[in-house]
Design a protein around this motif. Structure first.
Motif, PDB file in Angstrom:
ATOM      1  N   THR A  68       0.864  -1.181   0.000  1.00  0.00           N
ATOM      2  CA  THR A  68       0.000   0.000   0.000  1.00  0.00           C
ATOM      3  C   THR A  68       0.895   1.224   0.000  1.00  0.00           C
ATOM      4  OG1 THR A  68      -1.730  -1.143   1.228  1.00  0.00           O
ATOM      5  CG2 THR A  68      -1.767   1.261   1.279  1.00  0.00           C
ATOM      6  N   LYS A  69       0.665   2.149  -0.913  1.00  0.00           N
ATOM      7  CA  LYS A  69       1.496   3.349  -1.019  1.00  0.00           C
ATOM      8  C   LYS A  69       0.807   4.511  -0.325  1.00  0.00           C
ATOM      9  CE  LYS A  69       3.277   1.666  -5.444  1.00  0.00           C
ATOM     10  NZ  LYS A  69       2.408   0.465  -5.447  1.00  0.00           N
ATOM     11  N   ILE A  70       1.565   5.273   0.422  1.00  0.00           N
ATOM     12  CA  ILE A  70       0.998   6.402   1.146  1.00  0.00           C
ATOM     13  C   ILE A  70       1.525   7.710   0.558  1.00  0.00           C
ATOM     14  CG2 ILE A  70       0.797   5.013   3.234  1.00  0.00           C
ATOM     15  CD1 ILE A  70       3.143   6.588   4.393  1.00  0.00           C
ATOM     16  N   PRO A  71       0.760   8.817   0.653  1.00  0.00           N
ATOM     17  CA  PRO A  71       1.222  10.110   0.149  1.00  0.00           C
ATOM     18  C   PRO A  71       2.288  10.699   1.064  1.00  0.00           C
ATOM     19  CG  PRO A  71      -0.915  10.342   1.199  1.00  0.00           C
ATOM     20  CD  PRO A  71      -0.628   8.866   1.156  1.00  0.00           C
ATOM     21  N   TYR A  72       3.070  11.626   0.535  1.00  0.00           N
ATOM     22  CA  TYR A  72       4.198  12.170   1.283  1.00  0.00           C
ATOM     23  C   TYR A  72       3.766  12.903   2.548  1.00  0.00           C
ATOM     24  CZ  TYR A  72       8.966  13.961   1.894  1.00  0.00           C
ATOM     25  OH  TYR A  72      10.225  14.241   2.384  1.00  0.00           O
ATOM     26  N   ASP A  73       2.654  13.603   2.503  1.00  0.00           N
ATOM     27  CA  ASP A  73       2.178  14.299   3.703  1.00  0.00           C
ATOM     28  C   ASP A  73       1.885  13.336   4.847  1.00  0.00           C
ATOM     29  OD1 ASP A  73       2.432  16.756   2.549  1.00  0.00           O
ATOM     30  OD2 ASP A  73       0.296  17.015   2.085  1.00  0.00           O
ATOM     31  N   ALA A  74       1.461  12.116   4.497  1.00  0.00           N
ATOM     32  CA  ALA A  74       1.119  11.125   5.521  1.00  0.00           C
ATOM     33  C   ALA A  74       2.356  10.566   6.214  1.00  0.00           C
ATOM     34  CB  ALA A  74       0.314   9.993   4.901  1.00  0.00           C
ATOM     35  N   ALA A  78       3.124   8.963  10.151  1.00  0.00           N
ATOM     36  CA  ALA A  78       3.571   7.574  10.172  1.00  0.00           C
ATOM     37  C   ALA A  78       4.891   7.440  10.936  1.00  0.00           C
ATOM     38  CB  ALA A  78       3.718   7.043   8.753  1.00  0.00           C
ATOM     39  N   LEU A  79       5.820   8.352  10.705  1.00  0.00           N
ATOM     40  CA  LEU A  79       7.107   8.282  11.389  1.00  0.00           C
ATOM     41  C   LEU A  79       6.974   8.489  12.899  1.00  0.00           C
ATOM     42  CD1 LEU A  79       9.490  10.198   8.931  1.00  0.00           C
ATOM     43  CD2 LEU A  79       9.181   7.725   9.192  1.00  0.00           C
ATOM     44  N   LYS A  80       5.938   9.209  13.296  1.00  0.00           N
ATOM     45  CA  LYS A  80       5.703   9.404  14.730  1.00  0.00           C
ATOM     46  C   LYS A  80       5.290   8.094  15.403  1.00  0.00           C
ATOM     47  CE  LYS A  80       4.376  14.255  14.129  1.00  0.00           C
ATOM     48  NZ  LYS A  80       3.281  15.269  14.250  1.00  0.00           N
ATOM     49  N   VAL A  81       4.825   7.152  14.610  1.00  0.00           N
ATOM     50  CA  VAL A  81       4.446   5.831  15.121  1.00  0.00           C
ATOM     51  C   VAL A  81       5.596   4.838  14.952  1.00  0.00           C
ATOM     52  CG1 VAL A  81       2.809   3.912  14.900  1.00  0.00           C
ATOM     53  CG2 VAL A  81       2.017   6.275  14.594  1.00  0.00           C
ATOM     54  N   LYS A 121      16.807  10.638  -2.596  1.00  0.00           N
ATOM     55  CA  LYS A 121      15.759  10.702  -3.615  1.00  0.00           C
ATOM     56  C   LYS A 121      16.259  11.191  -4.965  1.00  0.00           C
ATOM     57  CE  LYS A 121      13.919  15.144  -1.833  1.00  0.00           C
ATOM     58  NZ  LYS A 121      14.706  15.220  -0.573  1.00  0.00           N
ATOM     59  N   SER A 122      17.442  11.800  -5.011  1.00  0.00           N
ATOM     60  CA  SER A 122      18.016  12.211  -6.296  1.00  0.00           C
ATOM     61  C   SER A 122      18.676  11.045  -7.024  1.00  0.00           C
ATOM     62  CB  SER A 122      19.049  13.328  -6.083  1.00  0.00           C
ATOM     63  OG  SER A 122      20.138  12.864  -5.302  1.00  0.00           O
ATOM     64  N   HIS A 123      18.975   9.962  -6.300  1.00  0.00           N
ATOM     65  CA  HIS A 123      19.596   8.785  -6.923  1.00  0.00           C
ATOM     66  C   HIS A 123      18.502   7.966  -7.616  1.00  0.00           C
ATOM     67  CE1 HIS A 123      23.637   8.644  -4.617  1.00  0.00           C
ATOM     68  NE2 HIS A 123      23.108   9.852  -4.491  1.00  0.00           N
ATOM     69  N   GLY A 124      18.162   8.368  -8.809  1.00  0.00           N
ATOM     70  CA  GLY A 124      17.049   7.764  -9.535  1.00  0.00           C
ATOM     71  C   GLY A 124      15.977   8.801  -9.809  1.00  0.00           C
ATOM     72  N   ASP A 125      16.158  10.005  -9.229  1.00  0.00           N
ATOM     73  CA  ASP A 125      15.298  11.156  -9.502  1.00  0.00           C
ATOM     74  C   ASP A 125      13.821  10.850  -9.269  1.00  0.00           C
ATOM     75  OD1 ASP A 125      14.984  13.822 -10.224  1.00  0.00           O
ATOM     76  OD2 ASP A 125      14.597  13.347 -12.331  1.00  0.00           O
ATOM     77  N   PHE A 126      13.507  10.185  -8.144  1.00  0.00           N
ATOM     78  CA  PHE A 126      12.094   9.903  -7.858  1.00  0.00           C
ATOM     79  C   PHE A 126      11.471  10.927  -6.925  1.00  0.00           C
ATOM     80  CE2 PHE A 126      14.624   6.899  -5.163  1.00  0.00           C
ATOM     81  CZ  PHE A 126      14.332   7.408  -3.912  1.00  0.00           C
ATOM     82  N   GLY A 127      12.293  11.798  -6.339  1.00  0.00           N
ATOM     83  CA  GLY A 127      11.758  12.872  -5.510  1.00  0.00           C
ATOM     84  C   GLY A 127      10.889  12.371  -4.368  1.00  0.00           C
ATOM     85  N   THR A 128       9.745  12.994  -4.196  1.00  0.00           N
ATOM     86  CA  THR A 128       8.802  12.599  -3.140  1.00  0.00           C
ATOM     87  C   THR A 128       7.555  11.950  -3.736  1.00  0.00           C
ATOM     88  OG1 THR A 128       7.792  14.810  -3.121  1.00  0.00           O
ATOM     89  CG2 THR A 128       9.625  14.418  -1.599  1.00  0.00           C
ATOM     90  N   SER A 129       7.717  11.344  -4.897  1.00  0.00           N
ATOM     91  CA  SER A 129       6.584  10.690  -5.553  1.00  0.00           C
ATOM     92  C   SER A 129       6.056   9.557  -4.691  1.00  0.00           C
ATOM     93  CB  SER A 129       6.996  10.143  -6.924  1.00  0.00           C
ATOM     94  OG  SER A 129       8.017   9.176  -6.784  1.00  0.00           O
ATOM     95  N   THR A 130       4.733   9.350  -4.747  1.00  0.00           N
ATOM     96  CA  THR A 130       4.118   8.261  -3.994  1.00  0.00           C
ATOM     97  C   THR A 130       4.632   6.943  -4.557  1.00  0.00           C
ATOM     98  OG1 THR A 130       2.149   9.579  -3.557  1.00  0.00           O
ATOM     99  CG2 THR A 130       1.936   7.198  -3.328  1.00  0.00           C
ATOM    100  N   GLY A 131       5.394   6.250  -3.770  1.00  0.00           N
ATOM    101  CA  GLY A 131       6.121   5.054  -4.202  1.00  0.00           C
ATOM    102  C   GLY A 131       7.471   5.084  -3.512  1.00  0.00           C
ATOM    103  N   GLY A 133       9.477   7.525  -3.169  1.00  0.00           N
ATOM    104  CA  GLY A 133       9.620   8.768  -2.423  1.00  0.00           C
ATOM    105  C   GLY A 133       8.880   8.797  -1.108  1.00  0.00           C
ATOM    106  N   THR A 134       7.984   7.834  -0.904  1.00  0.00           N
ATOM    107  CA  THR A 134       7.202   7.788   0.341  1.00  0.00           C
ATOM    108  C   THR A 134       7.282   6.428   1.029  1.00  0.00           C
ATOM    109  OG1 THR A 134       5.138   7.071  -0.734  1.00  0.00           O
ATOM    110  CG2 THR A 134       5.566   9.443  -0.654  1.00  0.00           C
ATOM    111  N   ASP A 135       8.209   5.602   0.597  1.00  0.00           N
ATOM    112  CA  ASP A 135       8.329   4.246   1.139  1.00  0.00           C
ATOM    113  C   ASP A 135       8.930   4.305   2.541  1.00  0.00           C
ATOM    114  OD1 ASP A 135       9.069   1.526   1.685  1.00  0.00           O
ATOM    115  OD2 ASP A 135       8.985   1.131  -0.479  1.00  0.00           O
ATOM    116  N   LEU A 136       8.138   3.939   3.530  1.00  0.00           N
ATOM    117  CA  LEU A 136       8.550   4.052   4.929  1.00  0.00           C
ATOM    118  C   LEU A 136       9.740   3.169   5.283  1.00  0.00           C
ATOM    119  CD1 LEU A 136       5.036   4.115   6.634  1.00  0.00           C
ATOM    120  CD2 LEU A 136       6.625   6.047   6.407  1.00  0.00           C
TER     121      LEU A 136
END
Length: 267
Positions: A68-74, A78-81, A121-131, A133-136
């Motif tokens: 399940t992929k989560i958005p960057y704002d989420a 999530a990290l607080k948990v 995130k620059s290594h592959g240039d995926f930035g903060t894309s959902t995937g 860039g947001t993989d916990l």
């Protein structure tokens, strides 16, 4: 039936009911539909059992890409948990420094913590894309200034001490985390290399021996990461984190936390 026998029967029935009421029966707890175990129950990796090399890597990719992929704002909440301080539920533990800091201090100012992409995130240039860039599995809370010092550098041994992260070192093109985080970093980088194989919308991420990878979808230094995996095995904090990501957020696991020996089996 006579009145005498009828009376005896009622008396017997009442006695039985009273006895049953006094019994303590075992509770039956229903499992919610779609409930997921909090840890690997022995079946998660069954298709990878007995494999090595590229065959093992391919099997693990097939297993862990279902997430399940989560958005960057989420990611903030999530990290607080996932990274909550076991000794203080109001704080998170920061990567690279081990500092316990208030959950409320998330942001971009000095003294805050922010979201560190361990696979830069620059290594592959995926930035903060959902995937990716947001993989916990490779996102951790880190001190803003320490995160900035790390930047998008590859990982290697050596350098000068990092201010605010005792035991961490850096030079012009590499970053060395403190000993307590070395294995964590290695297993996060190698998770990314297995999870993202170029068969979806993102680049094929791979480890290599370079510390000058720039924007290429590569991260080094593999030989050092392998040493760190051996030097710093998974601890309770890392295992708990893996379980929470699996059961609460993404539904997939980092196989190298569950089986650190698979690092050597693949690479």
């Amino acid at each position: 039936m006579s009145a005498v026998y009828l009376g005896r029967w009622k008396t017997l029935t009442v006695g039985i009911v009273a006895a049953l009421v006094g019994l303590t029966l075992p509770a039956v707890t229903a499992t919610p539909a779609g409930a997921m175990p909090t840890a690997d129950d022995g079946t998660y990796y069954q298709d990878a059992t007995g494999k090595t090399g590229t065959s093992l890597k391919s099997s693990l990719h097939t297993i862990i890409k279902n997430q399940t992929k989560i958005p960057y704002d989420a990611v903030w909440n999530a990290l607080k948990v996932t990274d909550q301080d076991p000794a203080n539920s109001s704080n998170v533990i920061l990567l690279y420094s081990g500092t316990s800091r208030s959950k409320s201090l998330n942001g971009g100012a000095v003294g805050n913590w922010n979201r560190e992409h361990v696979w830069a995130k620059s290594h592959g240039d995926f930035g903060t894309s959902t995937g990716p860039g947001t993989d916990l599995h490779h996102l951790r809370p880190a001190d803003v200034q320490v995160n900035s010092t790390r930047g998008n550098k590859d990982f290697d041994n050596g350098g000068s001490p990092v201010s605010g992260a005792l035991g961490s070192y850096t030079d012009s093109n590499s970053f060395e985390p403190r000993d307590a985080d070395k294995g964590d970093v290695a297993r996060m980088i190698l998770y990314m290399a297995v999870r993202y194989e170029g068969d979806d919308a993102w680049a094929d991420l791979e480890p290599n021996e370079s510390v000058s990878n720039g924007n290429a979808p590569l991260h080094g230094r593999l030989s050092v990461l392998k040493q760190w995996n051996e030097q710093d095995p998974p601890n309770a904090f890392e295992k708990r984190r893996n379980d929470i990501i699996f059961s609460t957020y993404q539904g997939n696991r980092n196989p190298f936390i569950d089986h650190p020996e698979w690092v050597e089996a693949i690479w």
